[in-house]
Design a protein around this motif. Structure first.
Motif, mmCIF file in Angstrom:
data_model
loop_
_atom_site.group_PDB
_atom_site.id
_atom_site.type_symbol
_atom_site.label_atom_id
_atom_site.label_comp_id
_atom_site.label_asym_id
_atom_site.label_seq_id
_atom_site.Cartn_x
_atom_site.Cartn_y
_atom_site.Cartn_z
ATOM 1 N N ASP A 264 -20.624 -11.161 28.054
ATOM 2 C CA ASP A 264 -20.654 -10.952 26.610
ATOM 3 C C ASP A 264 -20.911 -9.465 26.370
ATOM 4 O O ASP A 264 -22.048 -9.020 26.458
ATOM 5 N N PRO A 265 -19.877 -8.675 26.088
ATOM 6 C CA PRO A 265 -20.068 -7.231 25.923
ATOM 7 C C PRO A 265 -20.968 -6.880 24.742
ATOM 8 O O PRO A 265 -21.643 -5.859 24.757
ATOM 9 N N VAL A 266 -21.011 -7.737 23.739
ATOM 10 C CA VAL A 266 -21.859 -7.459 22.577
ATOM 11 C C VAL A 266 -23.324 -7.512 22.974
ATOM 12 O O VAL A 266 -24.091 -6.597 22.675
ATOM 13 N N ILE A 267 -23.726 -8.572 23.660
ATOM 14 C CA ILE A 267 -25.145 -8.713 24.017
ATOM 15 C C ILE A 267 -25.582 -7.617 24.974
ATOM 16 O O ILE A 267 -26.695 -7.111 24.877
ATOM 17 N N ASP A 268 -24.706 -7.230 25.894
ATOM 18 C CA ASP A 268 -25.062 -6.170 26.841
ATOM 19 C C ASP A 268 -25.375 -4.864 26.125
ATOM 20 O O ASP A 268 -26.367 -4.196 26.430
ATOM 21 N N SER A 269 -24.565 -4.492 25.148
ATOM 22 C CA SER A 269 -24.804 -3.221 24.451
ATOM 23 C C SER A 269 -25.978 -3.324 23.482
ATOM 24 O O SER A 269 -26.770 -2.394 23.366
ATOM 25 N N VAL A 270 -26.125 -4.452 22.807
ATOM 26 C CA VAL A 270 -27.200 -4.610 21.828
ATOM 27 C C VAL A 270 -28.567 -4.610 22.508
ATOM 28 O O VAL A 270 -29.496 -3.944 22.049
ATOM 29 N N MET A 271 -28.712 -5.338 23.596
ATOM 30 C CA MET A 271 -30.018 -5.461 24.244
ATOM 31 C C MET A 271 -30.492 -4.166 24.889
ATOM 32 O O MET A 271 -31.680 -3.998 25.121
ATOM 33 N N SER A 272 -29.590 -3.255 25.144
ATOM 34 C CA SER A 272 -30.005 -1.967 25.721
ATOM 35 C C SER A 272 -30.272 -0.924 24.637
ATOM 36 O O SER A 272 -30.613 0.208 24.949
ATOM 37 N N ASP A 273 -30.158 -1.332 23.375
ATOM 38 C CA ASP A 273 -30.242 -0.371 22.275
ATOM 39 C C ASP A 273 -31.558 -0.444 21.492
ATOM 40 O O ASP A 273 -31.640 0.070 20.380
ATOM 41 N N PHE A 274 -32.588 -1.089 22.044
ATOM 42 C CA PHE A 274 -33.906 -1.090 21.397
ATOM 43 C C PHE A 274 -34.993 -1.134 22.452
ATOM 44 O O PHE A 274 -34.751 -1.504 23.595
ATOM 45 N N GLU A 275 -36.204 -0.721 22.031
ATOM 46 C CA GLU A 275 -37.339 -0.634 22.947
ATOM 47 C C GLU A 275 -38.602 -1.151 22.277
ATOM 48 O O GLU A 275 -38.586 -1.551 21.119
ATOM 49 N N TYR A 276 -39.709 -1.053 22.992
ATOM 50 C CA TYR A 276 -41.026 -1.514 22.545
ATOM 51 C C TYR A 276 -41.409 -0.943 21.179
ATOM 52 O O TYR A 276 -41.899 -1.657 20.318
ATOM 53 N N ASP A 277 -41.164 0.335 20.975
ATOM 54 C CA ASP A 277 -41.598 0.981 19.726
ATOM 55 C C ASP A 277 -40.491 1.081 18.673
ATOM 56 O O ASP A 277 -40.630 1.796 17.687
ATOM 57 N N SER A 278 -39.407 0.338 18.836
ATOM 58 C CA SER A 278 -38.335 0.328 17.842
ATOM 59 C C SER A 278 -38.835 -0.293 16.538
ATOM 60 O O SER A 278 -39.664 -1.204 16.550
ATOM 61 N N THR A 279 -38.310 0.185 15.424
ATOM 62 C CA THR A 279 -38.714 -0.346 14.127
ATOM 63 C C THR A 279 -37.854 -1.549 13.753
ATOM 64 O O THR A 279 -36.719 -1.685 14.216
ATOM 65 N N TYR A 280 -38.410 -2.415 12.931
ATOM 66 C CA TYR A 280 -37.674 -3.593 12.488
ATOM 67 C C TYR A 280 -37.962 -3.893 11.024
ATOM 68 O O TYR A 280 -38.964 -3.453 10.462
ATOM 69 N N GLU A 281 -37.056 -4.652 10.439
ATOM 70 C CA GLU A 281 -37.233 -5.258 9.129
ATOM 71 C C GLU A 281 -36.829 -6.714 9.278
ATOM 72 O O GLU A 281 -35.776 -7.013 9.836
ATOM 73 N N LEU A 282 -37.668 -7.612 8.792
ATOM 74 C CA LEU A 282 -37.410 -9.038 8.882
ATOM 75 C C LEU A 282 -37.065 -9.537 7.479
ATOM 76 O O LEU A 282 -37.828 -9.331 6.535
ATOM 77 N N PHE A 283 -35.898 -10.166 7.352
ATOM 78 C CA PHE A 283 -35.386 -10.617 6.058
ATOM 79 C C PHE A 283 -35.251 -12.127 6.026
ATOM 80 O O PHE A 283 -34.862 -12.727 7.021
ATOM 81 N N ILE A 284 -35.502 -12.702 4.854
ATOM 82 C CA ILE A 284 -35.146 -14.100 4.631
ATOM 83 C C ILE A 284 -33.633 -14.170 4.514
ATOM 84 O O ILE A 284 -32.981 -15.011 5.088
ATOM 85 N N ASN A 285 -33.071 -13.230 3.772
ATOM 86 C CA ASN A 285 -31.627 -13.174 3.581
ATOM 87 C C ASN A 285 -31.221 -11.708 3.567
ATOM 88 O O ASN A 285 -31.606 -10.964 2.667
ATOM 89 N N TYR A 286 -30.442 -11.281 4.531
ATOM 90 C CA TYR A 286 -30.063 -9.876 4.660
ATOM 91 C C TYR A 286 -29.259 -9.389 3.457
ATOM 92 O O TYR A 286 -29.384 -8.257 3.038
ATOM 93 N N ARG A 287 -28.440 -10.266 2.896
ATOM 94 C CA ARG A 287 -27.597 -9.851 1.766
ATOM 95 C C ARG A 287 -28.415 -9.500 0.529
ATOM 96 O O ARG A 287 -28.080 -8.591 -0.202
ATOM 97 N N THR A 288 -29.494 -10.244 0.284
ATOM 98 C CA THR A 288 -30.315 -9.958 -0.887
ATOM 99 C C THR A 288 -31.368 -8.881 -0.601
ATOM 100 O O THR A 288 -32.067 -8.460 -1.501
ATOM 101 N N ARG A 289 -31.481 -8.501 0.664
ATOM 102 C CA ARG A 289 -32.413 -7.451 1.089
ATOM 103 C C ARG A 289 -33.875 -7.783 0.771
ATOM 104 O O ARG A 289 -34.667 -6.910 0.479
ATOM 105 N N GLN A 290 -34.226 -9.055 0.832
ATOM 106 C CA GLN A 290 -35.595 -9.476 0.584
ATOM 107 C C GLN A 290 -36.390 -9.386 1.885
ATOM 108 O O GLN A 290 -36.340 -10.277 2.726
ATOM 109 N N ILE A 291 -37.130 -8.280 2.054
ATOM 110 C CA ILE A 291 -37.890 -8.043 3.287
ATOM 111 C C ILE A 291 -39.179 -8.863 3.258
ATOM 112 O O ILE A 291 -39.916 -8.842 2.289
#
Length: 137
Positions: free
Chosen positions: A27-54
């Motif tokens: 799965d080329p998508v998972i290989d590239s995505v999983m190597s693109d973040f680390e322990y101190d990476s920032t995140y936002e958790l959404f109920i619904n990404y389209r409405t941008r409700q963090i």
């Protein structure tokens, strides 16, 4: 009886071919995505990404280590507890759709965010990551 046995053999053969196909093609998508973040990476958790409700934001911390221990979806058993689905955006460039049962992420699929849009998603993968690992040391 012969028809039943024939059906069972054909079903087994089909399952083996499907498993072989899944193992053969990465799965080329998972290989590239999983190597693109680390322990101190920032995140936002959404109920619904389209409405941008963090719901929450911060650093991945221990959740990143857990997420990187993903397995094929077939290895996961059905979880119990209330079901929820959240979007996790990492470093404003990765999108994860999380399937959660009782506070634990049971499975996910991921995609890069390109030019403001979400790219092709990976296959689904299984994990067992408690949401309390976000922002934890």
């Amino acid at each position: 009886m012969k028809k039943v046995i024939s059906f069972i053999w054909k079903s087994c053969a089909l399952c083996l071919v499907a498993a072989w196909f899944n193992l053969l093609f990465t799965d080329p998508v998972i290989d590239s995505v999983m190597s693109d973040f680390e322990y101190d990476s920032t995140y936002e958790l959404f109920i619904n990404y389209r409405t941008r409700q963090i719901i929450e934001e911060g650093e991945l911390r221990s959740f990143s280590d857990c997420l990187k221990k993903y397995k094929t979806i077939g290895t996961r058993r059905k979880q119990t507890g209330e079901y929820k689905s959240y979007n996790l955006i990492i470093n404003k460039k990765l999108s994860f759709v999380l399937h959660i049962y009782g506070g634990n992420v049971h499975s996910f699929y991921a995609a890069p965010i390109k030019d403001g849009g979400i790219g092709r998603y990976s296959k689904p993968y299984g994990v067992n990551c408690d949401l309390t690992l976000l922002n934890s040391k």
